[in-house]
Write a protein that holds these residues in place. Structure first.
Motif, PDB file in Angstrom:
ATOM      1  N   THR A 349     -19.847 -29.423 -27.046  1.00 17.50           N
ATOM      2  CA  THR A 349     -19.975 -28.754 -28.270  1.00 17.50           C
ATOM      3  C   THR A 349     -21.492 -28.725 -28.860  1.00 17.50           C
ATOM      4  O   THR A 349     -21.873 -28.074 -29.900  1.00 17.50           O
ATOM      5  CB  THR A 349     -19.334 -29.224 -29.498  1.00 17.50           C
ATOM      6  N   GLN A 374     -10.730 -32.223 -23.085  1.00 11.89           N
ATOM      7  CA  GLN A 374     -11.451 -31.117 -23.840  1.00 11.89           C
ATOM      8  C   GLN A 374     -10.539 -30.314 -24.741  1.00 11.89           C
ATOM      9  O   GLN A 374      -9.682 -29.838 -24.316  1.00 11.89           O
ATOM     10  CB  GLN A 374     -11.891 -30.180 -22.720  1.00 11.89           C
ATOM     11  N   GLN A 376      -9.161 -28.088 -27.595  1.00 13.77           N
ATOM     12  CA  GLN A 376      -8.941 -26.828 -28.040  1.00 13.77           C
ATOM     13  C   GLN A 376     -10.310 -26.064 -28.707  1.00 13.77           C
ATOM     14  O   GLN A 376     -10.441 -26.660 -29.719  1.00 13.77           O
ATOM     15  CB  GLN A 376      -7.847 -26.170 -28.586  1.00 13.77           C
ATOM     16  N   GLY A 377     -10.908 -24.943 -28.406  1.00 16.76           N
ATOM     17  CA  GLY A 377     -12.020 -24.420 -29.123  1.00 16.76           C
ATOM     18  C   GLY A 377     -13.344 -24.926 -28.758  1.00 16.76           C
ATOM     19  O   GLY A 377     -14.220 -24.412 -29.186  1.00 16.76           O
ATOM     20  N   THR A 378     -13.388 -26.013 -27.966  1.00 11.38           N
ATOM     21  CA  THR A 378     -14.929 -26.607 -27.226  1.00 11.38           C
ATOM     22  C   THR A 378     -15.054 -25.505 -25.984  1.00 11.38           C
ATOM     23  O   THR A 378     -14.514 -25.075 -25.365  1.00 11.38           O
ATOM     24  CB  THR A 378     -14.527 -27.987 -27.075  1.00 11.38           C
ATOM     25  N   LEU A 379     -16.399 -25.569 -25.841  1.00 12.39           N
ATOM     26  CA  LEU A 379     -17.050 -25.100 -24.845  1.00 12.39           C
ATOM     27  C   LEU A 379     -16.650 -25.632 -23.285  1.00 12.39           C
ATOM     28  O   LEU A 379     -16.153 -24.997 -22.403  1.00 12.39           O
ATOM     29  CB  LEU A 379     -18.504 -25.010 -24.792  1.00 12.39           C
ATOM     30  N   ARG A 381     -13.550 -26.840 -23.101  1.00 12.47           N
ATOM     31  CA  ARG A 381     -12.206 -26.420 -22.592  1.00 12.47           C
ATOM     32  C   ARG A 381     -12.258 -25.101 -22.078  1.00 12.47           C
ATOM     33  O   ARG A 381     -11.667 -24.774 -20.913  1.00 12.47           O
ATOM     34  CB  ARG A 381     -11.254 -26.301 -23.851  1.00 12.47           C
ATOM     35  N   ILE A 382     -12.977 -24.318 -22.430  1.00 12.79           N
ATOM     36  CA  ILE A 382     -13.349 -22.812 -22.202  1.00 12.79           C
ATOM     37  C   ILE A 382     -13.748 -22.902 -20.440  1.00 12.79           C
ATOM     38  O   ILE A 382     -13.034 -22.020 -19.624  1.00 12.79           O
ATOM     39  CB  ILE A 382     -14.340 -22.026 -22.886  1.00 12.79           C
ATOM     40  N   GLU A 385     -10.911 -24.008 -18.217  1.00 10.15           N
ATOM     41  CA  GLU A 385      -9.847 -23.071 -18.009  1.00 10.15           C
ATOM     42  C   GLU A 385     -10.357 -21.869 -17.298  1.00 10.15           C
ATOM     43  O   GLU A 385      -9.610 -20.937 -17.058  1.00 10.15           O
ATOM     44  CB  GLU A 385      -9.393 -22.512 -19.353  1.00 10.15           C
ATOM     45  N   VAL A 387     -13.415 -19.626 -17.288  1.00 11.16           N
ATOM     46  CA  VAL A 387     -14.021 -18.565 -18.034  1.00 11.16           C
ATOM     47  C   VAL A 387     -14.930 -18.119 -17.001  1.00 11.16           C
ATOM     48  O   VAL A 387     -15.924 -19.061 -16.361  1.00 11.16           O
ATOM     49  CB  VAL A 387     -14.714 -18.873 -19.372  1.00 11.16           C
ATOM     50  N   ILE A 390     -20.464 -17.211 -20.367  1.00 10.69           N
ATOM     51  CA  ILE A 390     -20.285 -18.143 -21.656  1.00 10.69           C
ATOM     52  C   ILE A 390     -21.664 -17.459 -22.506  1.00 10.69           C
ATOM     53  O   ILE A 390     -22.588 -17.014 -21.658  1.00 10.69           O
ATOM     54  CB  ILE A 390     -20.372 -19.517 -21.481  1.00 10.69           C
TER      55      ILE A 390
END
Length: 467
Positions: A349, A374, A376-379, A381-382, A385, A387, A390
């Motif tokens: 973050t 990680q 939810q809403g943090t880099l 976590r993304i 998952e 991504v 970014i």
């Protein structure tokens, strides 16, 4: 009668804060943590207390991680003058954690206000500052595990080793009202039995109400030895590709665990070609605090360290380089391959890890290793998952670096560890699940009903219970 109101870490992982109210103990907060994820300045500006901080008599702090302690300076700024009661090691860690946190916040706020000025927008005033950090640190009272301390007019608080990070505590509150004293236990964050640097969580036997964390209530962790082998294999694969490794890590706990595992590989000759960089002034300071408290961390692995190795966790990793200044951090960019970079923040973050992502995340030779939860809403976590792209510092980057997760290095108990811990209470207490996402909590609730015939509760933020 006592009341508990759940004000944070209710059906979520971060922002731990629960209000205990009773004539015997007064108005007491269990933790005062900040939420994580999203823009740091917006997140801190938006945090609000639903109570008057001046009416809080004390804060019982489970440990120093910011999602449990980070709003203490704002609490002070808005009028709190009670005691912050915690384990002695936690009190020492708070000096590093809170000063670093407010420094980052004020620097981010300064950049935000520069952008606002260019756009003709008004400046944002800080909600707390360094004076507030110094003020709240002056209220800290550190105690030993097992020591009984008075709380309010008719209460007692005892801290027990939670085995999560240095100083982390299970908080036991004895409330003496009328003819029937009651006991509240707040687990804080529970560690694992096989953690390399920490003791197993203390087992308590009696409570009327237990607030239990549930971060990993839906899964198990790999064993420490399996994780060490996985780390070795990831390093070998990345070396063959000519890449480097980036490890986002919390300054307290996770960094020291990672250094220990890298040290184990170094002693086996598995780390010889690598250069290791600890790129976090706060983590460097915290590691020195861990060294001073090493006798408290008496797991088998620590006891078996030689005298030379036990002198310092840093010396356990011969190729370790400490990057304190910004210039030393930027110099790491000149190394194209063979670097292991440990930097904050653990959920990406903020901090220096984002600058290393900017230099390396688009290169498929490199690897990012996540070693902890990680939110939810943090880099972080993304990225976990999957991504593909970014945005960093206003620019878009393609994600080509390999993403790996070492679940066995988590500092939290897995599902079976949580079940075993709560199963030690006789008779079964009223059990309330906090500090977990709903999916994890629901899975744990079903397991508790099946294994222990225990019906756990999952409160929403703002809900209260009485006992």
């Amino acid at each position: 009668m006592a009341t508990i109101t759940f004000l944070g870490a209710a059906q979520e992982v971060t922002g731990s804060c629960h209000l205990l109210e009773s004539p015997a103990v007064g108005r007491v907060l269990l933790d005062c943590g900040m939420h994580q994820g999203g823009d740091a300045v917006e997140r801190i500006q938006d945090e609000e207390f639903v109570f008057d901080p001046a009416t809080i008599d004390a804060v019982l702090l489970s440990h120093a991680h910011l999602d449990h302690s980070g709003m203490l300076p704002r609490l002070y700024h808005e009028g709190f003058r009670g005691d912050v009661i915690c384990n002695g090691a936690t009190a020492e860690l708070l000096h590093v954690m809170l000063h670093d946190s407010v420094g980052l916040y004020l620097r981010d706020l300064e950049r935000t206000n520069l952008r606002n000025a260019r756009r003709g927008r008004p400046a944002i005033e800080p909600v707390y500052n360094q004076d507030d950090v110094n003020g709240v640190l002056g209220l800290c009272r550190g105690y030993r595990f097992g020591e009984r301390n008075s709380l309010g007019q008719g209460g007692t608080v005892v801290f027990h080793d939670a085995g999560h990070i240095l100083g982390s505590s299970i908080i036991e509150v004895l409330i003496n009202e009328g003819d029937e004293p009651r006991t509240l236990v707040f687990s804080g964050d529970l560690g694992k039995k096989d953690s390399v640097l920490m003791n197993a969580p203390a087992k308590l036997q009696h409570a009327d109400v237990v607030l239990m964390e549930s971060t990993y209530g839906d899964r198990e962790h790999r064993g420490e030895q399996d994780s060490l082998l996985q780390l070795r294999d990831i390093l070998q694969q990345t070396w063959k590709r000519g890449g480097s490794v980036m490890i986002p890590a919390f300054a307290v706990g996770r960094t020291q665990d990672i250094l220990f595992h890298l040290g184990c590989l170094a002693q086996q000759g598995e780390l010889d070609p690598w250069e290791v960089f600890l790129d976090s002034p706060m983590a460097i300071d915290v590691t020195k605090i861990y060294d001073r408290w090493l006798d408290l961390l008496d797991g088998d692995e620590v006891r078996h360290l030689s005298d030379a190795q036990k002198t310092s966790l840093e010396t356990f990793v011969p190729t370790l380089n400490l990057a304190v200044s910004t210039e030393e951090s930027m110099a790491i960019n000149r190394i194209k391959g063979g670097a292991i970079i440990i930097a904050g923040s653990g959920m990406c973050t903020g901090g220096r890890i984002r600058h290393h992502f900017k230099q390396r995340i688009w290169d498929d030779r490199n690897t990012i290793i996540f070693t902890g939860f990680q939110a939810q809403g943090t880099l972080g976590r993304i990225l976990v998952e999957g991504v593909n792209r970014i945005k960093l510092f206003g620019e878009e980057y393609v994600v080509k670096a390999r993403i790996e997760t070492l679940g066995g290095l988590s500092a939290h108990a897995g599902q079976s560890g949580l079940i075993e811990w709560i199963g030690g209470f006789e008779p079964a207490p009223r059990t309330v699940l906090v500090h977990g996402e709903v999916r994890s909590q629901e899975a744990l609730r079903l397991k508790l009903a099946d294994k222990l015939q225990l019906q756990a509760e999952i409160p929403r933020r703002g809900e209260s219970i009485t006992f």
